[in-house]
Design a protein around this motif. Structure first.
Motif, PDB file in Angstrom:
ATOM      1  N   HIS A 213       0.850  -1.193   0.000  1.00  0.00           N
ATOM      2  CA  HIS A 213       0.000   0.000   0.000  1.00  0.00           C
ATOM      3  C   HIS A 213       0.888   1.246   0.000  1.00  0.00           C
ATOM      4  O   HIS A 213       1.740   1.404   0.868  1.00  0.00           O
ATOM      5  CB  HIS A 213      -0.914   0.000   1.221  1.00  0.00           C
ATOM      6  N   GLU A 214       0.691   2.117  -0.983  1.00  0.00           N
ATOM      7  CA  GLU A 214       1.511   3.324  -1.082  1.00  0.00           C
ATOM      8  C   GLU A 214       0.934   4.468  -0.249  1.00  0.00           C
ATOM      9  O   GLU A 214       1.666   5.143   0.464  1.00  0.00           O
ATOM     10  CB  GLU A 214       1.629   3.756  -2.543  1.00  0.00           C
ATOM     11  N   GLY A 215      -0.339   4.698  -0.369  1.00  0.00           N
ATOM     12  CA  GLY A 215      -0.940   5.799   0.372  1.00  0.00           C
ATOM     13  C   GLY A 215      -0.969   7.092  -0.442  1.00  0.00           C
ATOM     14  O   GLY A 215      -0.341   7.230  -1.498  1.00  0.00           O
ATOM     15  N   HIS A 216      -1.689   8.063   0.094  1.00  0.00           N
ATOM     16  CA  HIS A 216      -1.907   9.327  -0.614  1.00  0.00           C
ATOM     17  C   HIS A 216      -0.607  10.115  -0.757  1.00  0.00           C
ATOM     18  O   HIS A 216      -0.325  10.680  -1.833  1.00  0.00           O
ATOM     19  CB  HIS A 216      -2.955  10.154   0.141  1.00  0.00           C
ATOM     20  N   ALA A 217       0.210  10.158   0.294  1.00  0.00           N
ATOM     21  CA  ALA A 217       1.431  10.972   0.253  1.00  0.00           C
ATOM     22  C   ALA A 217       2.397  10.465  -0.809  1.00  0.00           C
ATOM     23  O   ALA A 217       3.006  11.244  -1.546  1.00  0.00           O
ATOM     24  CB  ALA A 217       2.096  10.980   1.630  1.00  0.00           C
ATOM     25  N   SER A 218       2.536   9.144  -0.894  1.00  0.00           N
ATOM     26  CA  SER A 218       3.452   8.572  -1.885  1.00  0.00           C
ATOM     27  C   SER A 218       2.989   8.871  -3.303  1.00  0.00           C
ATOM     28  O   SER A 218       3.796   9.194  -4.184  1.00  0.00           O
ATOM     29  CB  SER A 218       3.558   7.057  -1.668  1.00  0.00           C
ATOM     30  N   ARG A 219       1.685   8.790  -3.553  1.00  0.00           N
ATOM     31  CA  ARG A 219       1.171   9.088  -4.889  1.00  0.00           C
ATOM     32  C   ARG A 219       1.392  10.558  -5.251  1.00  0.00           C
ATOM     33  O   ARG A 219       1.696  10.886  -6.405  1.00  0.00           O
ATOM     34  CB  ARG A 219      -0.317   8.749  -4.941  1.00  0.00           C
ATOM     35  N   GLU A 220       1.230  11.448  -4.289  1.00  0.00           N
ATOM     36  CA  GLU A 220       1.438  12.867  -4.557  1.00  0.00           C
ATOM     37  C   GLU A 220       2.903  13.151  -4.890  1.00  0.00           C
ATOM     38  O   GLU A 220       3.204  13.965  -5.763  1.00  0.00           O
ATOM     39  CB  GLU A 220       1.004  13.703  -3.344  1.00  0.00           C
ATOM     40  N   ILE A 221       3.829  12.493  -4.184  1.00  0.00           N
ATOM     41  CA  ILE A 221       5.258  12.683  -4.472  1.00  0.00           C
ATOM     42  C   ILE A 221       5.562  12.252  -5.902  1.00  0.00           C
ATOM     43  O   ILE A 221       6.269  12.936  -6.652  1.00  0.00           O
ATOM     44  CB  ILE A 221       6.103  11.893  -3.460  1.00  0.00           C
ATOM     45  N   THR A 222       5.036  11.099  -6.299  1.00  0.00           N
ATOM     46  CA  THR A 222       5.267  10.600  -7.654  1.00  0.00           C
ATOM     47  C   THR A 222       4.617  11.507  -8.689  1.00  0.00           C
ATOM     48  O   THR A 222       5.186  11.757  -9.755  1.00  0.00           O
ATOM     49  CB  THR A 222       4.714   9.170  -7.783  1.00  0.00           C
ATOM     50  N   LYS A 223       3.423  12.029  -8.387  1.00  0.00           N
ATOM     51  CA  LYS A 223       2.720  12.896  -9.334  1.00  0.00           C
ATOM     52  C   LYS A 223       3.500  14.186  -9.572  1.00  0.00           C
ATOM     53  O   LYS A 223       3.500  14.741 -10.675  1.00  0.00           O
ATOM     54  CB  LYS A 223       1.325  13.199  -8.796  1.00  0.00           C
ATOM     55  N   ARG A 224       4.197  14.684  -8.531  1.00  0.00           N
ATOM     56  CA  ARG A 224       4.978  15.915  -8.678  1.00  0.00           C
ATOM     57  C   ARG A 224       6.345  15.674  -9.300  1.00  0.00           C
ATOM     58  O   ARG A 224       7.160  16.593  -9.394  1.00  0.00           O
ATOM     59  CB  ARG A 224       5.141  16.583  -7.313  1.00  0.00           C
ATOM     60  N   GLY A 225       6.628  14.425  -9.667  1.00  0.00           N
ATOM     61  CA  GLY A 225       7.914  14.122 -10.286  1.00  0.00           C
ATOM     62  C   GLY A 225       8.988  13.727  -9.299  1.00  0.00           C
ATOM     63  O   GLY A 225      10.161  13.585  -9.696  1.00  0.00           O
ATOM     64  N   GLY A 226       8.638  13.543  -8.037  1.00  0.00           N
ATOM     65  CA  GLY A 226       9.621  13.142  -7.041  1.00  0.00           C
ATOM     66  C   GLY A 226       9.820  11.634  -7.026  1.00  0.00           C
ATOM     67  O   GLY A 226       9.262  10.890  -7.844  1.00  0.00           O
ATOM     68  N   HIS A 227      10.648  11.186  -6.087  1.00  0.00           N
ATOM     69  CA  HIS A 227      10.958   9.759  -5.970  1.00  0.00           C
ATOM     70  C   HIS A 227      10.414   9.242  -4.650  1.00  0.00           C
ATOM     71  O   HIS A 227      10.781   9.722  -3.577  1.00  0.00           O
ATOM     72  CB  HIS A 227      12.472   9.539  -6.035  1.00  0.00           C
ATOM     73  N   SER A 228       9.508   8.277  -4.730  1.00  0.00           N
ATOM     74  CA  SER A 228       8.917   7.666  -3.539  1.00  0.00           C
ATOM     75  C   SER A 228       9.465   6.251  -3.384  1.00  0.00           C
ATOM     76  O   SER A 228       9.483   5.469  -4.344  1.00  0.00           O
ATOM     77  CB  SER A 228       7.389   7.628  -3.665  1.00  0.00           C
ATOM     78  N   ILE A 229       9.926   5.926  -2.178  1.00  0.00           N
ATOM     79  CA  ILE A 229      10.474   4.603  -1.918  1.00  0.00           C
ATOM     80  C   ILE A 229       9.400   3.531  -2.108  1.00  0.00           C
ATOM     81  O   ILE A 229       9.637   2.485  -2.712  1.00  0.00           O
ATOM     82  CB  ILE A 229      11.047   4.532  -0.493  1.00  0.00           C
ATOM     83  N   LEU A 230       8.184   3.790  -1.606  1.00  0.00           N
ATOM     84  CA  LEU A 230       7.124   2.801  -1.725  1.00  0.00           C
ATOM     85  C   LEU A 230       6.748   2.581  -3.191  1.00  0.00           C
ATOM     86  O   LEU A 230       6.492   1.451  -3.621  1.00  0.00           O
ATOM     87  CB  LEU A 230       5.901   3.257  -0.926  1.00  0.00           C
ATOM     88  N   ASN A 231       6.718   3.669  -3.970  1.00  0.00           N
ATOM     89  CA  ASN A 231       6.427   3.526  -5.388  1.00  0.00           C
ATOM     90  C   ASN A 231       7.529   2.756  -6.100  1.00  0.00           C
ATOM     91  O   ASN A 231       7.260   1.959  -7.011  1.00  0.00           O
ATOM     92  CB  ASN A 231       6.250   4.912  -6.022  1.00  0.00           C
ATOM     93  N   ALA A 232       8.781   2.966  -5.684  1.00  0.00           N
ATOM     94  CA  ALA A 232       9.894   2.225  -6.294  1.00  0.00           C
ATOM     95  C   ALA A 232       9.791   0.736  -5.988  1.00  0.00           C
ATOM     96  O   ALA A 232      10.080  -0.115  -6.847  1.00  0.00           O
ATOM     97  CB  ALA A 232      11.220   2.783  -5.768  1.00  0.00           C
ATOM     98  N   ILE A 233       9.363   0.402  -4.771  1.00  0.00           N
ATOM     99  CA  ILE A 233       9.194  -1.010  -4.424  1.00  0.00           C
ATOM    100  C   ILE A 233       8.102  -1.639  -5.280  1.00  0.00           C
ATOM    101  O   ILE A 233       8.253  -2.761  -5.788  1.00  0.00           O
ATOM    102  CB  ILE A 233       8.877  -1.151  -2.922  1.00  0.00           C
ATOM    103  N   ASN A 234       6.996  -0.929  -5.479  1.00  0.00           N
ATOM    104  CA  ASN A 234       5.916  -1.475  -6.304  1.00  0.00           C
ATOM    105  C   ASN A 234       6.337  -1.619  -7.761  1.00  0.00           C
ATOM    106  O   ASN A 234       5.905  -2.548  -8.448  1.00  0.00           O
ATOM    107  CB  ASN A 234       4.679  -0.579  -6.198  1.00  0.00           C
TER     108      ASN A 234
END
Length: 481
Positions: A213-234
């Motif tokens: 589960h990534e969550g809202h904060a992780s999705r927002e980081i990815t949407k802004r072009g940042g790097h999210s650890i949880l998104n990288a794992i997925n």
């Protein structure tokens, strides 16, 4: 909502998520005033006296997109009525969606104590009862000296007692039953051909690695072009699942390689998650290096012998009784390696700042958000919030001084604009501090190489003078008159 213990007032923030519906459901015999969530949770707070008490628990459920607003309310209320209110629990729920009306879900806040239907008061979490043997008979307490059953006050016989929980919400079995009942409730209302399953992929017999589960904060980081650890794992899990599908289609898994690769990918995922959790609490290594390890391509599947399927056999035959020749290691240029490491870090830190920078930013953000809240407050609360922002800035400044002693100025301003500029300068100073050891190493190695070249040139001149009998060129000195 006002906290009666501290007198503080908390406000709701509904800008990011749209609240569709809020409701409270009570068990039989509960006081009617508990229908107000503020009164309900003040009452449970008053009963819980321990410092480590847990007055309430939150259950979060995902709502199917096929449900409309009425179906969502009905599904949540039927679930609470059957699984919580019927068991003596009072609960408040809120149904949320995002700005676009997607991601429907519900938060259910449950008072972590039952209500006695006879008295309408909070019941005890634990009780004692007689221990029973296999035949359902009470077990006597035997005196080791006399070998007979002990007797207590008024010559009453003593029976063995056990401590039993009166709060099913604390048990794992009850929570697992809630998951199954939520899936059952949704499937009753979903159209034919659509269903959800609460079981894990392994329990369902599906050969796929589950995502996290990534969550809202992780999705927002990815949407802004940042790097999210949880998104990288997925993303890593998605890549591994594509490998699994390709192996299943092309090879049919004749030798069990699919299971081996899946187990290997699962172990790598567990290792990555454990390292990620350790880095959040204990490890001082930047999380960016963790993310870089996670987004690398997965390793090739291995056979039962341990050799990679993509590796090639050694083309040089080995002689019996002799060790195979090992290739000589290539010489490593320490200066080039240091320059390359500095360039890699500089490039990586442009998108993934080191942990020290993020710690500094996180501390400043607390004070910055408090000052922003004060500036956008209404005239009635602006003065109080400004004083609160000043206190927060002072507290965060002390924390910043302990966390980042390399900063010359650790006093965080109490206004939003000044705090924003301070955050930029502190981040740059921290980044320079982190880069300094690498830059010093490059300078030291560069100076050492320059001195080595001077020595080699001088030795060459001396050798040339010995062979040609020419005088060694001396440096010219200018004398002032």
């Amino acid at each position: 909502m006002r906290d009666e213990r501290t007198g503080e007032i908390s406000y709701g923030y509904g800008r990011r998520e749209r609240v569709e519906h809020v409701g409270t459901m009570l068990p039989h015999g509960a006081p009617s005033e508990y229908a107000d969530p503020e009164c309900l949770f003040h009452a449970i707070e008053a009963v819980e006296r321990r410092m480590d008490a847990r007055p309430a628990k939150k259950i979060m459920v995902a709502l199917p997109r096929e449900f409309d607003e009425a179906d969502r309310i009905r599904a949540v209320e039927d679930f609470i009525a059957v699984n919580l209110a019927a068991k003596g629990y009072a609960a408040t729920y809120a149904i949320h969606t995002d700005k676009a009306g997607n991601n429907p879900h519900a938060h259910i806040l449950v008072a972590n104590r039952r209500i006695d239907p006879k008295t309408g008061k909070w019941a005890a979490k634990r009780r004692t009862e007689y221990a029973l043997d296999q035949n359902g008979e009470r077990i006597p307490v035997i005196d080791p000296v006399t070998g007979e059953q002990k007797t207590g006050a008024k010559n009453r016989k003593v029976w063995k007692r056990v401590d039993v929980s009166n709060n099913p919400l604390d048990s794992t079995e009850f929570l697992e039953r809630l998951r199954a009942d939520w899936a059952k409730q949704c499937n009753l209302m979903l159209p034919e051909g659509v269903h959800i399953d609460h079981r894990s992929l392994e329990a369902q017999g599906i050969e796929r690695i589950p995502t996290i589960h990534e969550g809202h904060a992780s999705r927002e980081i990815t949407k802004r072009g940042g790097h999210s650890i949880l998104n990288a794992i997925n993303r890593r899990i998605a890549t591994a699942n594509r490998y699994l599908t390709a192996i299943r289609k092309q090879m049919g898994d004749p030798t069990g390689l699919l299971g081996q690769f899946k187990e290997q990918a699962r172990k790598e995922l567990d290792t990555a998650m454990s390292r990620f959790r350790e880095s959040l609490v204990f490890d001082r290594q930047p999380i960016a290096s963790r993310g870089r390890q996670l987004v690398e391509a997965p390793t090739a599947p291995r056979s039962t012998s341990g050799r990679s399927l993509e590796s090639k056999p050694d083309p040089v035959p080995r002689e019996i009784g002799r060790e195979p020749r090992r290739p000589e290691p290539e010489p490593v240029d320490e200066l080039d390696e240091a320059r390359r490491e500095l360039a890699d870090l500089t490039e990586r830190w442009k998108t993934e700042p080191p942990r020290e920078v993020r710690d500094v930013q996180r501390i400043i953000d607390v004070a910055r958000e408090a000052s922003e809240k004060a500036e956008h407050a209404n005239p009635f609360t602006r003065g109080w919030l400004r004083h609160a922002a000043e206190r927060t800035a002072a507290e965060q400044s002390q924390l910043l001084k302990q966390t980042a002693p390399w900063l010359e100025n650790t006093t965080i301003p109490a206004t939003y604009a000044e705090a924003n500029a301070f955050r930029t300068n502190a981040s740059k100073a921290t980044l320079d501090h982190m880069r300094k050891p690498y830059e010093d190493r490059v300078r030291r190695l560069n100076r050492s190489r320059f001195n080595e070249r001077i020595k080699q040139r001088l030795a060459a001149n001396i050798e040339k003078a010995k062979t040609t009998h020419e005088p060694i060129p001396q440096p010219h000195h200018r004398h002032s008159r």
